[in-house]
Design a protein around this motif. Structure first.
Motif, PDB file in Angstrom:
ATOM      1  N   UNK A 144      20.145  17.646 -37.208  1.00 51.81           N
ATOM      2  CA  UNK A 144      21.529  17.652 -37.688  1.00 51.81           C
ATOM      3  C   UNK A 144      22.289  18.849 -37.132  1.00 51.81           C
ATOM      4  N   UNK A 145      21.601  20.001 -37.033  1.00 49.32           N
ATOM      5  CA  UNK A 145      22.239  21.184 -36.457  1.00 49.32           C
ATOM      6  C   UNK A 145      22.558  20.961 -34.983  1.00 49.32           C
ATOM      7  N   UNK A 146      21.645  20.300 -34.286  1.00 46.17           N
ATOM      8  CA  UNK A 146      21.861  20.012 -32.866  1.00 46.17           C
ATOM      9  C   UNK A 146      23.097  19.138 -32.683  1.00 46.17           C
ATOM     10  N   UNK A 147      23.219  18.140 -33.554  1.00 43.63           N
ATOM     11  CA  UNK A 147      24.316  17.181 -33.428  1.00 43.63           C
ATOM     12  C   UNK A 147      25.639  17.754 -33.935  1.00 43.63           C
ATOM     13  N   UNK A 148      25.606  18.455 -35.087  1.00 44.32           N
ATOM     14  CA  UNK A 148      26.849  18.899 -35.723  1.00 44.32           C
ATOM     15  C   UNK A 148      27.300  20.288 -35.287  1.00 44.32           C
ATOM     16  N   UNK A 149      26.339  21.163 -34.961  1.00 48.15           N
ATOM     17  CA  UNK A 149      26.682  22.554 -34.666  1.00 48.15           C
ATOM     18  C   UNK A 149      26.310  22.971 -33.248  1.00 48.15           C
ATOM     19  N   UNK A 150      25.768  22.036 -32.478  1.00 46.88           N
ATOM     20  CA  UNK A 150      25.379  22.314 -31.095  1.00 46.88           C
ATOM     21  C   UNK A 150      24.354  23.436 -31.002  1.00 46.88           C
ATOM     22  N   UNK A 151      23.461  23.501 -31.982  1.00 50.79           N
ATOM     23  CA  UNK A 151      22.394  24.504 -31.986  1.00 50.79           C
ATOM     24  C   UNK A 151      21.343  24.127 -30.946  1.00 50.79           C
ATOM     25  N   UNK A 152      20.927  25.093 -30.156  1.00 49.44           N
ATOM     26  CA  UNK A 152      19.921  24.860 -29.119  1.00 49.44           C
ATOM     27  C   UNK A 152      18.537  24.915 -29.762  1.00 49.44           C
ATOM     28  N   UNK A 153      17.860  23.768 -29.792  1.00 49.27           N
ATOM     29  CA  UNK A 153      16.565  23.651 -30.470  1.00 49.27           C
ATOM     30  C   UNK A 153      15.658  22.723 -29.684  1.00 49.27           C
ATOM     31  N   UNK A 154      14.384  23.094 -29.592  1.00 46.30           N
ATOM     32  CA  UNK A 154      13.397  22.215 -28.978  1.00 46.30           C
ATOM     33  C   UNK A 154      12.078  22.385 -29.704  1.00 46.30           C
ATOM     34  N   UNK A 155      11.338  21.314 -29.819  1.00 48.81           N
ATOM     35  CA  UNK A 155      10.038  21.336 -30.491  1.00 48.81           C
ATOM     36  C   UNK A 155       9.037  20.578 -29.627  1.00 48.81           C
ATOM     37  N   UNK A 156       8.000  21.272 -29.187  1.00 52.66           N
ATOM     38  CA  UNK A 156       6.960  20.658 -28.368  1.00 52.66           C
ATOM     39  C   UNK A 156       5.672  20.646 -29.164  1.00 52.66           C
ATOM     40  N   UNK A 157       5.123  19.474 -29.360  1.00 58.05           N
ATOM     41  CA  UNK A 157       3.851  19.332 -30.074  1.00 58.05           C
ATOM     42  C   UNK A 157       2.762  19.082 -29.044  1.00 58.05           C
ATOM     43  N   UNK A 158       1.812  19.979 -28.958  1.00 58.54           N
ATOM     44  CA  UNK A 158       0.762  19.902 -27.943  1.00 58.54           C
ATOM     45  C   UNK A 158      -0.427  19.102 -28.487  1.00 58.54           C
ATOM     46  N   UNK A 159      -0.776  18.066 -27.777  1.00 58.54           N
ATOM     47  CA  UNK A 159      -1.830  17.160 -28.226  1.00 58.54           C
ATOM     48  C   UNK A 159      -3.213  17.780 -28.044  1.00 58.54           C
ATOM     49  N   UNK A 160      -4.113  17.388 -28.943  1.00 60.81           N
ATOM     50  CA  UNK A 160      -5.514  17.790 -28.891  1.00 60.81           C
ATOM     51  C   UNK A 160      -5.661  19.313 -28.952  1.00 60.81           C
ATOM     52  N   UNK A 161      -4.840  19.956 -29.793  1.00 62.86           N
ATOM     53  CA  UNK A 161      -4.900  21.408 -29.938  1.00 62.86           C
ATOM     54  C   UNK A 161      -4.944  21.788 -31.414  1.00 62.86           C
ATOM     55  N   UNK A 162      -5.362  23.023 -31.674  1.00 63.23           N
ATOM     56  CA  UNK A 162      -5.434  23.540 -33.038  1.00 63.23           C
ATOM     57  C   UNK A 162      -4.625  24.825 -33.128  1.00 63.23           C
ATOM     58  N   UNK A 163      -4.500  25.332 -34.344  1.00 62.94           N
ATOM     59  CA  UNK A 163      -3.793  26.589 -34.607  1.00 62.94           C
ATOM     60  C   UNK A 163      -4.374  27.708 -33.746  1.00 62.94           C
ATOM     61  N   UNK A 164      -3.503  28.455 -33.076  1.00 63.06           N
ATOM     62  CA  UNK A 164      -3.939  29.598 -32.292  1.00 63.06           C
ATOM     63  C   UNK A 164      -3.986  29.385 -30.794  1.00 63.06           C
ATOM     64  N   UNK A 165      -3.665  28.167 -30.318  1.00 63.33           N
ATOM     65  CA  UNK A 165      -3.851  27.856 -28.902  1.00 63.33           C
ATOM     66  C   UNK A 165      -3.042  28.749 -27.960  1.00 63.33           C
ATOM     67  N   UNK A 166      -1.864  29.215 -28.393  1.00 63.23           N
ATOM     68  CA  UNK A 166      -0.994  29.986 -27.492  1.00 63.23           C
ATOM     69  C   UNK A 166      -1.315  31.473 -27.478  1.00 63.23           C
TER      70      UNK A 166
END
Length: 284
Positions: free
Chosen positions: A229-251
């Motif tokens: 909604x923020x992206x559409x209404x307020x032009x907020x720059x947002x991205x979410x990447x979900x990495x497959x076959x990974x667990x907490x701590x991968x980065x």
């Protein structure tokens, strides 16, 4: 090209090996938070008014990984990079290894009895750190002070990247509208600090694991819905990447033997470089 060249001799059980080249400065009369600082190994800093701040996971600076990663960021971006000591007296680095898999289903063959025993044993070892681990908001004052230190030193544009507990810190920092020098953040496998989401309007990129007990599928969908909604209404720059076959701590603590984790580690940290090139060194 990898974010950090990885081979069988430079990664051991989620620990990057190597010798950090930066320096650590303890807190003092003019600097409230101790911090590791690093610069490009070759060449000059391209802009002395911008900085990347890396917020570590719960193990703080006890693990060399964040320092080695900060060195790599400094080399690729040619800017100053800081790693604040916002967690004082962190827990031992290896304390969670018996219950924290490095890749999905690593402990799938364990019996329930063994699993319960391992959990009880870990809790017994970390009971003194439970207040810190269970209440991330307690670390926000020092995390905020690290930004304040840099602002008072003349930095005009700052990007924050956080891993695990550090990702929670970045959520709180981005939600604080008083942080005018903080232009955006990259958040890697954090706890979902949902109370901060309504206040976040600055650019953010989220790197999440699809097998993360702290940030499950329902939370991921809620995050996407909240920001769409923020992206559409307020032009907020947002991205979410979900990495497959990974667990907490991968980065922050990858394991080389697991190809999906290695790939996610590289993608998440290379995106930090791209984000900084845009928001620190670009025209935005």
């Amino acid at each position: 090209m990898s974010f950090i060249p990885l081979s069988t001799c430079c990664l051991q059980g989620g620990r990057l090996t190597g010798t950090p080249r930066g320096t650590f400065t303890a807190s003092n009369n003019t600097q409230r938070v101790g911090r590791y600082q690093t610069k490009p190994s070759e060449g000059k800093v391209v802009d002395e008014k911008v900085a990347l701040v890396l917020y570590t996971d719960a193990f703080g600076l006890e693990l060399s990984n964040p320092k080695i990663m900060a060195d790599a960021f400094a080399d690729q971006l040619k800017i100053n990079v800081y790693v604040p000591e916002y967690i004082i007296n962190p827990p031992p680095v290896d304390v969670f290894e018996p219950v924290a898999p490095l890749y999905p289903d690593q402990y799938a063959s364990r019996s329930w009895a063994t699993t319960i025993y391992m959990i009880i044993e870990v809790i017994w070892k970390i009971w003194r750190w439970l207040p810190m681990l269970l209440f991330p908001k307690k670390q926000v004052p020092l995390a905020q002070a690290a930004i304040n230190d840099l602002t008072s030193e003349g930095y005009e544009k700052i990007v924050a990247v956080g891993y695990c507990r550090g990702g929670a810190m970045v959520q709180y920092l981005l939600s604080n509208q008083a942080n005018t020098t903080l232009v955006g953040g990259i958040i890697c496998h954090p706890s979902p600090e949902k109370s901060t989401w309504p206040q976040i309007t600055k650019p953010s990129v989220w790197h999440l694991a699809d097998h993360d007990q702290m940030f499950g599928a329902k939370d991921i969908q809620l995050l996407k819905d909240s920001f769409q909604k923020k992206v559409e209404d307020e032009n907020v720059d947002f991205d979410c990447i979900v990495h497959t076959d990974t667990v907490h701590g991968f980065a922050a603590r990858p394991t080389l033997e697991h190809e999906a984790t290695k790939k996610a580690f590289n993608e998440a940290n290379k995106s930090v470089v791209g984000f900084c090139e845009n928001y620190l060194l670009g025209s935005d």
